[in-house]
Design a protein around this motif. Sequence first.
Motif, mmCIF file in Angstrom:
data_model
loop_
_atom_site.group_PDB
_atom_site.id
_atom_site.type_symbol
_atom_site.label_atom_id
_atom_site.label_comp_id
_atom_site.label_asym_id
_atom_site.label_seq_id
_atom_site.Cartn_x
_atom_site.Cartn_y
_atom_site.Cartn_z
ATOM 1 N N LEU A 168 8.902 -2.627 -17.034
ATOM 2 C CA LEU A 168 7.518 -3.029 -17.280
ATOM 3 C C LEU A 168 6.690 -2.725 -16.058
ATOM 4 C CD1 LEU A 168 5.551 -4.581 -19.117
ATOM 5 C CD2 LEU A 168 6.132 -6.589 -17.794
ATOM 6 N N GLN A 169 5.578 -2.073 -16.273
ATOM 7 C CA GLN A 169 4.694 -1.667 -15.184
ATOM 8 C C GLN A 169 3.571 -2.680 -15.050
ATOM 9 O OE1 GLN A 169 3.388 2.437 -15.265
ATOM 10 N NE2 GLN A 169 1.333 1.738 -14.819
ATOM 11 N N PHE A 170 3.464 -3.316 -13.894
ATOM 12 C CA PHE A 170 2.362 -4.245 -13.659
ATOM 13 C C PHE A 170 1.108 -3.490 -13.252
ATOM 14 C CE2 PHE A 170 5.340 -7.898 -12.890
ATOM 15 C CZ PHE A 170 4.888 -8.625 -13.962
ATOM 16 N N PHE A 171 1.219 -2.655 -12.241
ATOM 17 C CA PHE A 171 0.064 -1.928 -11.735
ATOM 18 C C PHE A 171 0.522 -0.722 -10.989
ATOM 19 C CE2 PHE A 171 1.080 -5.458 -9.000
ATOM 20 C CZ PHE A 171 1.129 -4.923 -7.748
ATOM 21 N N LYS A 207 0.833 -1.210 0.000
ATOM 22 C CA LYS A 207 0.000 0.000 0.000
ATOM 23 C C LYS A 207 0.864 1.255 0.000
ATOM 24 C CE LYS A 207 -4.058 2.101 1.692
ATOM 25 N NZ LYS A 207 -5.233 1.983 0.915
ATOM 26 N N GLU A 208 1.889 1.270 0.826
ATOM 27 C CA GLU A 208 2.791 2.421 0.879
ATOM 28 C C GLU A 208 3.537 2.592 -0.440
ATOM 29 O OE1 GLU A 208 3.090 4.813 3.264
ATOM 30 O OE2 GLU A 208 1.322 3.800 4.065
ATOM 31 N N LYS A 209 3.961 1.502 -1.030
ATOM 32 C CA LYS A 209 4.688 1.554 -2.303
ATOM 33 C C LYS A 209 3.788 2.092 -3.415
ATOM 34 C CE LYS A 209 8.114 -1.121 -4.726
ATOM 35 N NZ LYS A 209 9.049 -0.030 -4.657
ATOM 36 N N LEU A 210 2.525 1.692 -3.414
ATOM 37 C CA LEU A 210 1.598 2.144 -4.449
ATOM 38 C C LEU A 210 1.257 3.624 -4.320
ATOM 39 C CD1 LEU A 210 -0.799 -0.917 -4.750
ATOM 40 C CD2 LEU A 210 0.884 -0.121 -6.422
ATOM 41 N N LYS A 211 1.435 4.189 -3.125
ATOM 42 C CA LYS A 211 1.215 5.622 -2.956
ATOM 43 C C LYS A 211 2.278 6.428 -3.701
ATOM 44 C CE LYS A 211 -1.018 5.600 1.569
ATOM 45 N NZ LYS A 211 -0.860 5.987 2.988
ATOM 46 N N LYS A 212 3.466 5.847 -3.841
ATOM 47 C CA LYS A 212 4.601 6.547 -4.442
ATOM 48 C C LYS A 212 4.778 6.235 -5.921
ATOM 49 C CE LYS A 212 6.972 6.371 -0.041
ATOM 50 N NZ LYS A 212 7.882 5.593 0.743
ATOM 51 N N SER A 213 4.528 5.000 -6.316
ATOM 52 C CA SER A 213 4.771 4.608 -7.701
ATOM 53 C C SER A 213 4.051 3.300 -8.011
ATOM 54 C CB SER A 213 6.272 4.427 -7.940
ATOM 55 O OG SER A 213 6.747 3.305 -7.221
ATOM 56 N N HIS A 214 4.170 2.917 -9.251
ATOM 57 C CA HIS A 214 3.627 1.626 -9.680
ATOM 58 C C HIS A 214 4.579 0.517 -9.251
ATOM 59 C CE1 HIS A 214 0.514 3.432 -12.145
ATOM 60 N NE2 HIS A 214 1.418 4.274 -12.616
ATOM 61 N N ILE A 215 4.062 -0.696 -9.242
ATOM 62 C CA ILE A 215 4.910 -1.853 -8.990
ATOM 63 C C ILE A 215 5.435 -2.328 -10.338
ATOM 64 C CG2 ILE A 215 4.992 -4.224 -8.120
ATOM 65 C CD1 ILE A 215 4.609 -2.158 -5.935
ATOM 66 N N LEU A 216 6.728 -2.497 -10.412
ATOM 67 C CA LEU A 216 7.369 -2.938 -11.644
ATOM 68 C C LEU A 216 7.872 -4.361 -11.475
ATOM 69 C CD1 LEU A 216 9.496 0.272 -12.268
ATOM 70 C CD2 LEU A 216 7.262 -0.281 -13.249
ATOM 71 N N LEU A 217 8.186 -4.969 -12.581
ATOM 72 C CA LEU A 217 8.749 -6.313 -12.537
ATOM 73 C C LEU A 217 10.014 -6.337 -11.689
ATOM 74 C CD1 LEU A 217 8.464 -9.188 -13.499
ATOM 75 C CD2 LEU A 217 9.665 -8.553 -15.585
#
Length: 154
Positions: free
Chosen positions: A151-154, A121-131
């Motif tokens: 590559l951007q997953f979400f 959740k904290e990571k998604l506040k800052k950026s997308h999750i990448l491979l």
Amino acid sequence: MKKRSTRLSLIERALIERDWHQTAIVAQIHALCGNNSQGMVEAAGRVLFVVLAAVVADDHQLDSDDLNLIHQTLIAMHDQVDDPEISSTRRACIICGLQAAERIIPLLQRCSLVSAACKLKEKLKKSHILLEDFNDLIDFDQRRPINQDQLQFF
């Protein structure tokens, strides 16, 4: 003026845990019968990120068959992310990866899963999750390198 703690409260952690469990259900639905490619990749990615982070936190053996299935699922998600059509092969692979995650979850400590969900959740506040973020959790390079780290997953 009282300074707000950066640590999440028990209620916030409980809400994040609840949301993650709902995401796990949504991921299964998308994988089984959904036609939304991006939704399937996002939901499955969130589930797998949390499970892998909890595996690392609990210091589990990383050479299990289920973790190899999850690695293959990440490759299928990598191939699926920009394709609006969901191939039956990729769908089957993502289903297998989610089932592998379901088998791993009972082996994990609840606090590790909750902490991993909070980390997501904290990571998604800052950026997308990448491979690259998955590769940072577990060194999959020995199995099959995935070098498209942008590559951007979400």
